[in-house]
Design an enzyme around this catalytic site. Structure first.
Site, mmCIF file in Angstrom:
data_model
loop_
_atom_site.group_PDB
_atom_site.id
_atom_site.type_symbol
_atom_site.label_atom_id
_atom_site.label_comp_id
_atom_site.label_asym_id
_atom_site.label_seq_id
_atom_site.Cartn_x
_atom_site.Cartn_y
_atom_site.Cartn_z
ATOM 1 N N ASN A 1 5.786 -7.793 5.817
ATOM 2 C CA ASN A 1 6.497 -8.558 4.812
ATOM 3 C C ASN A 1 5.721 -9.693 4.363
ATOM 4 O O ASN A 1 5.570 -10.892 5.118
ATOM 5 C CB ASN A 1 7.819 -8.944 5.388
ATOM 6 C CG ASN A 1 8.912 -9.585 4.512
ATOM 7 O OD1 ASN A 1 8.448 -9.992 3.289
ATOM 8 N ND2 ASN A 1 10.115 -10.125 4.798
ATOM 9 N N VAL A 2 5.243 -9.789 3.094
ATOM 10 C CA VAL A 2 4.365 -10.711 2.594
ATOM 11 C C VAL A 2 4.907 -12.052 2.633
ATOM 12 O O VAL A 2 4.461 -13.170 2.530
ATOM 13 C CB VAL A 2 3.496 -10.388 1.547
ATOM 14 C CG1 VAL A 2 2.532 -9.290 1.839
ATOM 15 C CG2 VAL A 2 4.324 -10.097 0.194
ATOM 16 N N ALA B 1 5.334 -16.556 -14.088
ATOM 17 C CA ALA B 1 4.752 -17.602 -13.634
ATOM 18 C C ALA B 1 4.108 -17.396 -12.348
ATOM 19 O O ALA B 1 2.963 -18.119 -11.762
ATOM 20 C CB ALA B 1 6.188 -18.388 -13.307
ATOM 21 N N ILE C 1 -0.350 0.503 -16.277
ATOM 22 C CA ILE C 1 -0.694 1.664 -15.305
ATOM 23 C C ILE C 1 0.391 2.528 -15.122
ATOM 24 O O ILE C 1 1.487 2.110 -14.884
ATOM 25 C CB ILE C 1 -1.226 0.629 -14.096
ATOM 26 C CG1 ILE C 1 -2.269 -0.486 -14.363
ATOM 27 C CG2 ILE C 1 -2.029 1.967 -13.061
ATOM 28 C CD1 ILE C 1 -3.580 0.032 -15.082
ATOM 29 N N ALA D 1 0.810 -1.177 0.053
ATOM 30 C CA ALA D 1 -0.040 -0.070 0.231
ATOM 31 C C ALA D 1 0.755 1.355 -0.068
ATOM 32 O O ALA D 1 0.216 2.254 0.234
ATOM 33 C CB ALA D 1 -0.867 -0.010 1.201
ATOM 34 N N ARG E 1 2.789 2.652 -2.165
ATOM 35 C CA ARG E 1 2.838 3.469 -3.399
ATOM 36 C C ARG E 1 2.163 2.761 -4.598
ATOM 37 O O ARG E 1 1.573 1.837 -4.539
ATOM 38 C CB ARG E 1 4.564 3.678 -3.808
ATOM 39 C CG ARG E 1 5.080 2.410 -3.929
ATOM 40 C CD ARG E 1 6.492 2.571 -4.299
ATOM 41 N NE ARG E 1 7.176 3.288 -3.210
ATOM 42 C CZ ARG E 1 7.641 2.656 -2.010
ATOM 43 N NH1 ARG E 1 7.465 1.432 -1.772
ATOM 44 N NH2 ARG E 1 8.266 3.221 -1.142
ATOM 45 N N TYR F 1 8.080 -13.319 -13.023
ATOM 46 C CA TYR F 1 6.940 -12.676 -12.964
ATOM 47 C C TYR F 1 5.637 -13.414 -13.577
ATOM 48 O O TYR F 1 4.445 -13.337 -12.976
ATOM 49 C CB TYR F 1 7.162 -11.204 -13.357
ATOM 50 C CG TYR F 1 6.044 -10.252 -13.067
ATOM 51 C CD1 TYR F 1 6.079 -9.551 -11.918
ATOM 52 C CD2 TYR F 1 4.996 -9.766 -13.951
ATOM 53 C CE1 TYR F 1 4.948 -8.613 -11.495
ATOM 54 C CE2 TYR F 1 3.841 -8.855 -13.623
ATOM 55 C CZ TYR F 1 4.156 -8.285 -12.582
ATOM 56 O OH TYR F 1 3.099 -7.207 -12.092
ATOM 57 N N LYS G 1 2.134 -14.548 -11.507
ATOM 58 C CA LYS G 1 1.034 -13.915 -11.817
ATOM 59 C C LYS G 1 -0.046 -15.056 -12.211
ATOM 60 O O LYS G 1 -1.187 -15.011 -11.968
ATOM 61 C CB LYS G 1 1.093 -12.781 -12.462
ATOM 62 C CG LYS G 1 1.862 -11.504 -11.881
ATOM 63 C CD LYS G 1 1.116 -11.154 -10.770
ATOM 64 C CE LYS G 1 1.862 -10.019 -10.117
ATOM 65 N NZ LYS G 1 1.259 -9.468 -8.811
#
Length: 243
Positions: free
Chosen positions: A60-61, A153, A184, A14, A16, A151, A155
């Site tokens: 920290n996910v 793989a 984006i 969250a 940025r 990335y 996603k």
């Protein structure tokens, strides 16, 4: 009184970009926001931008213990979490034959394992309450993109995880959906070389980049009561990028 009064949304990544845009959109809809990020200073800035009543959370996910601690803190602070948005992500681009083990693993750790750890913690909480919304941010790159084996793989894995969780949590009253943003406008995309930036724009029928608020609007829909009978779905937010 709105349909989101007293509802709490936890958004990862969250600090940025798209994450902050999601927070801003949900806050305008009336949600109390827990702005979670591995960078606590960035999360604090987001919470400050949102105003009184919103809080920052260090998370920290990629560390399951950190995730569990953060959820315990969040529930202790607000009592319940109604919406969880798995937005945190990183990229370490390289052609596959040049990609290092470290580049591969760190992206999988954050972009896929992180989504699992957060979703698992959310599922435990939401199953008990028999309600909740999980929204996972995947990417238009899930179908493959040059220089992004790690990335893409990760996603793609997020979508498989979304479908599985949707099946597992449906009877508990929890919906699980995914959003695939296209190109984006963020700090990251602004840093792309001009020729590559233009090449990406040329692929978009609408001829422009999207805004973080465009992704936020999609999240707000999936989080709303209007989407209570929608689960296991993927929404592209890309200006027709995949047409």
């Amino acid at each position: 009184m709105t349909d989101v009064e007293q509802k709490t949304a936890l958004v990862t990544g969250a600090g940025r970009g798209i994450g902050r845009g999601i927070c801003e959109t949900l806050a305008k809809k009336g949600y109390r926001i827990l702005a979670a990020d591995v960078d606590l200073d960035a999360a604090t800035t987001t919470a400050a931008v949102l105003g009184e009543g919103h809080r920052a959370l260090e998370l920290n996910v990629s560390d399951s213990a950190s995730v569990d601690r953060a959820f315990e803190e969040a529930v202790a602070r607000f009592g319940h979490i109604d919406v969880v948005v798995n937005n945190a992500g990183i990229n370490r681009d390289a052609m596959a034959h040049k990609m290092t083990d470290e580049q591969w693993q760190i992206v999988l750790d954050v972009d896929l394992s992180g989504v699992f750890y957060v979703s698992r913690a959310a599922a435990r909480h939401m199953r008990e309450r028999k309600s909740g919304r999980l929204v996972n941010i995947s990417s238009a790159s899930w179908e493959g993109n040059v220089g992004q084996a790690n990335y893409a793989a990760a996603k793609a894995g997020v979508l498989g995880l979304t479908f599985t969780l949707a099946r597992e949590l449906a009877r508990a009253g929890v919906t699980v959906n995914a959003i695939c943003p296209g190109f984006i406008d963020t700090e990251m995309t602004r840093g792309i070389p001009a020729d590559i930036h233009q090449a990406q724009l040329d692929k978009i029928p609408m001829g422009r980049t999207g805004a973080p608020s465009d992704v936020g609007a999609a999240v707000a829909f999936f989080a709303s009561d209007d989407a209570s009978y929608i689960t296991g779905q993927v929404l592209e937010v890309g200006g027709g990028y995949r047409i």
